[in-house]
Design a protein around this motif. Structure first.
Motif, short mmCIF file in Angstrom:
data_model
loop_
_atom_site.label_atom_id
_atom_site.label_comp_id
_atom_site.label_asym_id
_atom_site.label_seq_id
_atom_site.Cartn_x
_atom_site.Cartn_y
_atom_site.Cartn_z
N ASP A 113 14.48 -2.97 -11.91
CA ASP A 113 13.30 -3.08 -13.18
C ASP A 113 12.46 -1.68 -12.72
O ASP A 113 11.81 -1.07 -13.66
N VAL A 114 12.34 -1.18 -11.62
CA VAL A 114 11.34 -0.05 -11.38
C VAL A 114 11.94 1.06 -11.77
O VAL A 114 11.23 2.23 -12.25
N LYS B 131 10.00 4.78 -22.32
CA LYS B 131 8.81 4.14 -22.07
C LYS B 131 7.56 4.84 -21.79
O LYS B 131 6.62 4.51 -21.25
N GLY C 216 3.89 3.78 -21.28
CA GLY C 216 3.46 3.89 -19.79
C GLY C 216 2.10 4.65 -19.99
O GLY C 216 1.15 4.11 -19.15
N LEU D 250 0.50 0.22 -7.70
CA LEU D 250 1.08 0.36 -9.05
C LEU D 250 1.92 -1.03 -9.13
O LEU D 250 3.25 -1.07 -8.46
N ASN D 251 1.49 -2.07 -9.90
CA ASN D 251 2.49 -2.94 -10.10
C ASN D 251 3.54 -2.71 -11.17
O ASN D 251 4.86 -3.32 -10.92
N LYS D 252 3.45 -1.65 -11.95
CA LYS D 252 4.38 -1.56 -12.91
C LYS D 252 4.71 -0.29 -12.51
O LYS D 252 4.57 0.98 -13.30
N MET D 253 5.48 -0.11 -11.47
CA MET D 253 5.99 1.35 -11.13
C MET D 253 6.97 2.03 -12.02
O MET D 253 6.94 3.45 -12.46
N ASP D 254 7.55 1.35 -12.86
CA ASP D 254 8.46 1.89 -14.11
C ASP D 254 7.60 2.64 -15.32
O ASP D 254 7.94 3.64 -15.47
N MET D 255 6.38 1.99 -15.28
CA MET D 255 5.59 2.65 -16.48
C MET D 255 4.76 4.02 -15.90
O MET D 255 4.82 4.86 -16.52
N LEU E 14 -0.55 1.91 -21.24
CA LEU E 14 -0.97 1.07 -20.48
C LEU E 14 -1.80 1.53 -19.21
O LEU E 14 -2.64 0.84 -18.72
N ILE F 290 13.32 3.19 -16.94
CA ILE F 290 12.02 3.96 -17.75
C ILE F 290 12.34 4.46 -19.17
O ILE F 290 11.62 5.11 -19.67
#
Length: 371
Positions: A170-171, A177, A181, A254-259, A184, A174
């Motif tokens: 999931d990380v 995004k 990102g 960073l909870n949403k590292m992908d973003m 967000l 990208i």
């Protein structure tokens, strides 16, 4: 057929735990009945993260050598003996077909116990430079799965398989995004953005470097996603204020590292093996500042493996405060160099590591069996 039984051992840091969980998940995808037991070190983060991922874990009372404290090290031989004894008992009770070691304190005793009981074991060596325990245990390993070239200086060449390091899928997802990102993180998707990440605890050098050069960053109208880490967040926010400037996003974690990866144009990071595996899949220009506080200077050796392929820029920790931000701002402007770094780091990506390692484990189980 009886379900395959696997013990996965190791931990201590996210760099060891996340690959271990990825391997377990891949085993479950391939053989849903597979029975998995994790073995970690009591009091370390695996005792919390592994159950959260849905797996059972048992803790060994083991720790590493405390640098600079003779008193704290006096109990080590007793802890080690106790851990080996408990590891022998766990193997007798659980009866694994295969044992997997991913590094970290608990890995040594359980792999050693497996070797004494003739259970085949696999080592997943994440770094480009093998640690003492893995070098010693690697001599009898049935397979050693590695992420870098030239690992036959540490392990028997016949047993090495280059699989890469498992990453959190999931990380690294990208694609398309970038705008989402930026949105967000409340940033402008059209402005150049630097992501600074020092891991969950943070990296003092990276934080000092950014703080010192904020005027230059703002003068260039560059944005920063600044993940400070747990240890440093409070102090930085107290000095600067949470909403210091619209171009600077100060975050503890960073909870949403992908973003964050998606929103960034240049990434500044430490050089842990797991992080490097993610960065190769993300394919963005990277500046690595290896941590000087790790055993055998692993991170510098990991970073040099990329530098050798002209796939990243390396800045030594001791000179980062003066040079890191100027280098990052120069790289943002240098489209050609950025493109070369992106292409070369992408060529080093090994995206299927978890499945390749899980397949090796199942192959060994077919050969191994209970003894």
């Amino acid at each position: 057929m009886k379900p395959t039984r696997v013990i996965i051992s190791g931990g201590g840091t996210g760099g060891h735990i996340f690959p271990a969980i990825s391997i377990a998940n891949a085993l479950k995808r391939m053989e849903p009945e597979c029975e998995i037991l994790f073995v970690g070190a009591t009091g370390r983060m695996e005792m919390e993260k592994v159950p959260a991922a849905g797996y059972k874990i048992v803790g060994l009372n083991i720790s590493g050598i405390q640098r600079g404290s003779i008193i704290k090290n006096l109990g080590l031989p007793f802890k080690l003996l106790g851990s080996v004894r408990k590891a022998m008992q766990l193997i007798s009770e659980f009866k694994p077909d295969v044992v997997v070691g991913v590094g970290g304190y608990a890995s040594g005793p359980i792999l050693y116990a497996a070797s004494l009981k003739n259970i085949p074991y696999l080592i997943q060596e994440q770094n480009s430079y093998a640690g003492i325990t893995n070098k010693w245990l690697g001599k009898k390993a049935a397979k050693v799965c590695v992420a870098f070239d030239n690992m036959d200086q540490f392990f028997p060449a016949a047993n090495i398989l280059k699989t890469g390091n498992p990453v959190r899928k999931d990380v690294v997802d990208i694609l398309n995004k970038h705008h989402a990102g930026a949105e967000l993180l409340k940033l402008d998707p059209l402005k150049k953005t630097i992501l600074v990440t020092g891991g969950s605890l943070g990296a003092g050098t990276l934080n000092k470097s950014i703080e010192k050069h904020l005027p230059e960053i703002l003068k260039e109208d560059v944005q920063v996603i600044w993940q400070t880490g747990k240890f440093y967040y409070k102090g930085i926010v107290e000095r600067l204020g949470l909403n210091f400037h619209p171009n600077v996003r100060i975050l503890e974690f960073l909870n949403k590292m992908d973003m964050a990866y998606a929103a960034a144009d240049v990434i500044i990071s430490r050089a842990g093996a797991g992080t490097i595996a993610e960065l190769c899949l993300i394919k963005k220009p990277v500046i690595l500042v290896p941590s000087p506080n790790v055993a055998e200077d692993h991170q510098t050796k990991n970073a040099l493996a990329l530098v050798k392929n002209n796939a990243a820029l390396l800045i030594a920790d001791r000179s980062a405060e003066d040079t890191l931000v100027p280098e990052a701002l120069a790289l943002l402007k240098d489209k050609d160099r950025s493109k070369v770094f992106s292409e070369n780091i992408g060529q080093m990506a090994l995206p299927d590591a978890d499945n390749l390692i899980a397949q090796q484990v199942l192959n060994l189980a077919g050969k191994g069996g209970h003894k």
